[in-house]
Design an enzyme around this catalytic site. Structure first.
Site, PDB file in Angstrom:
ATOM      1  N   ASP A  68      27.173  -7.716  27.254  1.00 29.18           N
ATOM      2  CA  ASP A  68      27.200  -9.103  27.702  1.00 29.18           C
ATOM      3  C   ASP A  68      26.307  -9.249  28.931  1.00 29.18           C
ATOM      4  OD1 ASP A  68      28.732 -11.796  27.406  1.00 29.18           O
ATOM      5  OD2 ASP A  68      28.790 -11.343  29.554  1.00 29.18           O
ATOM      6  N   GLU A 119      25.866 -15.050  24.599  1.00 33.08           N
ATOM      7  CA  GLU A 119      25.046 -14.023  25.238  1.00 33.08           C
ATOM      8  C   GLU A 119      25.549 -12.616  24.952  1.00 33.08           C
ATOM      9  OE1 GLU A 119      28.127 -15.213  28.405  1.00 33.08           O
ATOM     10  OE2 GLU A 119      27.015 -16.148  26.764  1.00 33.08           O
TER      11      GLU A 119
END
Length: 299
Positions: free
Chosen positions: A149, A193
Site C-alpha cells: 500500500d 492504491e
C-alpha cells in the site's frame, strides 16, 4: 527439307478427343451453373449425336483413346481451377482464423489487466491465486503474498491532484514489475492504491527479501513526495504472509494474513514490512470467506 504430312488418323484422333473434351466441359458447365431445364434437355441429344459421329469416323480403339484423352483434358481444365479456388479459400480462412485468434487474445489480455497500471487486475489475481494455491497444495510448496500500500496516498492526491496520483501509481507498479523478475511471480492491482505480489514456491525468507528489494528500489527511484510525513519520496508499507496450502483449504486466509501484516506495518510507522510470524498450515474445509476490502485512501 521435306516434312512428312500428318496422318489423317492422327488428325481424327485429336479431333475426337477435342470433341469429347468439349462435350464433357459443356456438360460440367451446365451442371455447375444450374442452367434452365430446357437447355439441359437439349444437351443429351447433342451429346448422342457427337458420340455417333465419333463412332462412324473412328475405329472403336481409337475412339476409346480419344474419349480417354478428352476425359483427362476435361478433368484438367475443371479440377485445376477448382483446386486453385479451394486453396485460395483455405488461405483466406486461415488468415481470418489467425486474425480472430489475435483479436481474442488481445480482448482476453484487456479483460485481465488494469487499464491504468498495465498489471493484472483483481479478478485475474483471484483466478491465478486459485490455480497457484491448488498447485502448491499438490506439490507441497509454500506460497507467499505481499500486500503493498502506498503511504499517505490520499494526501498525495489532495496535494498534487489525481493526474499526479495516477503517475505515482504507475511508477510504483513499474517498480513492482521490475522487482518481480521470476516468470511465476504475479503483480496485480488489488484495489485503489493497494497492489499485491504473489510468489509461488517462495518461503517467508524469500518473501521478506523481495519486500526489502521493493523498498530499496523505491528509494532509488525517489518518486518525489515532499509533503509526505514519512520521507521526501514515495514509500510503501508491505504485509507479508506465507502458507503451506493443502487441498480444499481456504485460500482467502493468505490474503487476510497479508492484510494483517500491512496494517501492522502502517501502525508501526509506515515505509516498512511486517510479517505474520509463523508459516501456517491451513486445512479448513469451508468455502473462502469474503476477502478483506478495507476502505481505500486511509494512507
Amino acid at each position: 527439307m521435306h516434312t512428312k504430312p500428318k496422318s489423317p488418323l492422327s488428325n481424327r484422333t485429336c479431333l475426337a478427343g477435342c470433341v469429347l473434351a468439349a462435350t464433357l466441359l459443356l456438360d460440367a458447365a451446365l451442371s455447375l451453373n444450374g442452367l434452365v431445364p430446357e437447355q439441359n434437355t437439349l444437351f443429351p441429344s447433342v451429346s448422342a449425336s457427337l458420340e455417333a459421329l465419333a463412332a462412324d469416323l473412328l475405329p472403336p480403339g481409337i475412339a476409346l483413346a480419344g474419349f480417354a484423352s478428352g476425359i483427362a483434358l476435361a478433368l484438367t481444365l475443371i479440377i485445376l481451377p477448382m483446386h486453385h479456388i479451394y486453396r485460395s479459400r483455405e488461405a483466406r480462412l486461415l488468415r481470418e482464423r489467425e486474425r480472430l485468434a489475435a483479436q481474442n487474445a488481445e480482448l482476453a489480455h484487456e479483460a485481465a489487466s488494469d487499464g491504468l497500471l498495465g498489471i493484472a487486475n483483481r479478478r485475474e489475481f483471484e483466478r491465478v491465486l486459485k490455480l497457484e494455491w491448488r498447485r502448491a497444495a499438490r506439490e507441497r510448496q509454500p506460497l507467499s503474498l505481499l500486500m503493498i500500500d502506498i503511504d499517505c496516498f490520499k494526501l498525495f492526491n489532495d496535494t498534487y491532484g489525481h493526474q499526479a496520483g495516477d503517475t505515482c501509481l504507475r511508477g510504483v507498479a513499474n517498480v513492482l514489475r521490475t522487482a518481480a523478475a521470476r516468470p511465476g511471480d504475479m503483480v496485480a492491482r488489488y484495489g485503489g492504491e493497494e497492489m499485491v505480489l504473489l510468489m509461488p514456491h517462495t518461503g517467508m525468507e524469500g518473501a521478506v527479501r523481495m519486500a526489502e528489494r521493493v523498498h530499496a528500489m523505491l528509494a532509488e527511484r525517489a518518486l518525489p513526495f515532499p509533503a509526505s510525513p514519512v520521507a521526501k519520496h514515495v514509500t510503501v508499507s508491505i504485509g507479508v504472509s506465507t502458507m503451506l496450502p493443502v487441498r480444499n483449504a481456504n485460500r482467502s486466509v493468505l490474503v487476510q494474513q497479508a492484510d494483517e501484516g500491512l496494517y501492522a506495518a502502517k501502525e508501526n510507522g509506515r515505509n516498512r514490512t511486517a510479517t505474520v510470524p509463523n508459516l501456517r498450515l491451513i486445512a479448513h474445509e469451508q468455502e473462502p470467506s469474503p476477502w478483506p476490502n478495507r476502505a481505500q485512501g486511509a494512507g
